[in-house]
Design a protein around this motif. Sequence first.
Motif, PDB file in Angstrom:
ATOM      1  N   HIS A  17       0.842  -1.191   0.000  1.00 50.49           N
ATOM      2  CA  HIS A  17       0.000   0.000   0.000  1.00 50.49           C
ATOM      3  C   HIS A  17       0.877   1.241   0.000  1.00 50.49           C
ATOM      4  N   ALA A  18       0.716   2.073  -1.025  1.00 51.94           N
ATOM      5  CA  ALA A  18       1.391   3.363  -1.096  1.00 51.94           C
ATOM      6  C   ALA A  18       0.379   4.438  -0.712  1.00 51.94           C
ATOM      7  N   PRO A  19       0.489   5.037   0.475  1.00 57.28           N
ATOM      8  CA  PRO A  19      -0.547   5.961   0.969  1.00 57.28           C
ATOM      9  C   PRO A  19      -0.891   7.089   0.009  1.00 57.28           C
ATOM     10  N   ALA A  20       0.077   7.552  -0.771  1.00 53.31           N
ATOM     11  CA  ALA A  20      -0.191   8.673  -1.677  1.00 53.31           C
ATOM     12  C   ALA A  20      -1.248   8.336  -2.719  1.00 53.31           C
ATOM     13  N   THR A  21      -1.407   7.054  -3.042  1.00 53.75           N
ATOM     14  CA  THR A  21      -2.375   6.705  -4.088  1.00 53.75           C
ATOM     15  C   THR A  21      -3.790   7.091  -3.696  1.00 53.75           C
ATOM     16  N   LEU A  22      -4.125   6.940  -2.433  1.00 53.38           N
ATOM     17  CA  LEU A  22      -5.479   7.286  -1.991  1.00 53.38           C
ATOM     18  C   LEU A  22      -5.713   8.787  -2.058  1.00 53.38           C
ATOM     19  N   ARG A  23      -4.648   9.549  -1.911  1.00 55.14           N
ATOM     20  CA  ARG A  23      -4.776  11.008  -1.926  1.00 55.14           C
ATOM     21  C   ARG A  23      -4.810  11.578  -3.333  1.00 55.14           C
ATOM     22  N   ASN A  24      -4.158  10.915  -4.291  1.00 56.50           N
ATOM     23  CA  ASN A  24      -4.019  11.553  -5.607  1.00 56.50           C
ATOM     24  C   ASN A  24      -4.793  10.877  -6.736  1.00 56.50           C
ATOM     25  N   ARG A  25      -5.335   9.676  -6.499  1.00 55.49           N
ATOM     26  CA  ARG A  25      -5.897   8.913  -7.615  1.00 55.49           C
ATOM     27  C   ARG A  25      -7.098   9.597  -8.261  1.00 55.49           C
ATOM     28  N   ASP A  26      -7.968  10.225  -7.470  1.00 59.30           N
ATOM     29  CA  ASP A  26      -9.147  10.864  -8.061  1.00 59.30           C
ATOM     30  C   ASP A  26      -8.768  12.126  -8.828  1.00 59.30           C
ATOM     31  N   ALA A  27      -7.799  12.874  -8.300  1.00 57.46           N
ATOM     32  CA  ALA A  27      -7.343  14.073  -9.001  1.00 57.46           C
ATOM     33  C   ALA A  27      -6.674  13.700 -10.323  1.00 57.46           C
ATOM     34  N   ILE A  28      -5.896  12.635 -10.320  1.00 51.82           N
ATOM     35  CA  ILE A  28      -5.264  12.161 -11.558  1.00 51.82           C
ATOM     36  C   ILE A  28      -6.327  11.696 -12.546  1.00 51.82           C
ATOM     37  N   ALA A  29      -7.290  10.934 -12.068  1.00 52.39           N
ATOM     38  CA  ALA A  29      -8.346  10.422 -12.946  1.00 52.39           C
ATOM     39  C   ALA A  29      -9.123  11.558 -13.600  1.00 52.39           C
ATOM     40  N   ALA A  30      -9.324  12.650 -12.884  1.00 45.30           N
ATOM     41  CA  ALA A  30     -10.063  13.777 -13.448  1.00 45.30           C
ATOM     42  C   ALA A  30      -9.348  14.345 -14.670  1.00 45.30           C
ATOM     43  N   VAL A  31      -8.023  14.408 -14.626  1.00 47.29           N
ATOM     44  CA  VAL A  31      -7.255  14.902 -15.771  1.00 47.29           C
ATOM     45  C   VAL A  31      -7.208  13.847 -16.876  1.00 47.29           C
TER      46      VAL A  31
END
Length: 210
Positions: A17-31
């Motif tokens: 588990h890489a904690p940053a993925t939960l924080r950035n995945r939705d923002a990345i998906a939006a782009v």
Amino acid sequence: MTTPWMPGDDGAAAKRHAPATLRNRDAIAAVLTDWLPPQGTVLEVASGSGEHVVHFAAAFPHLDWLPSDPDPAGLASIAAWVDEAGRANVAPPLALDAAANDWSLDHADAVLCINMVHISPWAATVGLFAGAARLLARGAPLILYGPYVEADVPTADSNAAFDASLRARDPAWGLRDVADIKRVAADAGFAFSERYVMPANNLMLLFQRT
């Protein structure tokens, strides 16, 4: 149970588990909604734990996703996340070193690379563009996400500290200058298309095969 992890860490657990993925995945998906093609195969280079690819496979069910990583432990973690997700549009992970001359595939419709450029030797970034050039048709996207340095933009204190910590861990690692990325891209046959400012002092960079 998953253990917080970053590339280069050892650990016995297959599913990481890489904690940053939960924080950035939705923002990345939006782009990615605007940058990915309407159909085809997306190769993710350096998939790490595998958490991003299963999230994107659910968010973009019209695309086929191919995760990859050079690290056997990373491949095991990706496989564990993919198996748990049970999505038909995610392929088993591919052993792939971005710096290698042979990527064991001959086509993709998009290439996505998240948080590899600063946690790898510079040769991996050069190889990323060279390899993507072999796979992508004209106009197809190569998409980067991560923290970068820009000559005309002050570097955030957090990014400067992160850069120092990376270089202390491995002198071949560190935040890269966007200007250097653009030069490598141009040499490999890519045009820089768009820069998108992301939360927590990160960027998304879009290049297109010429």
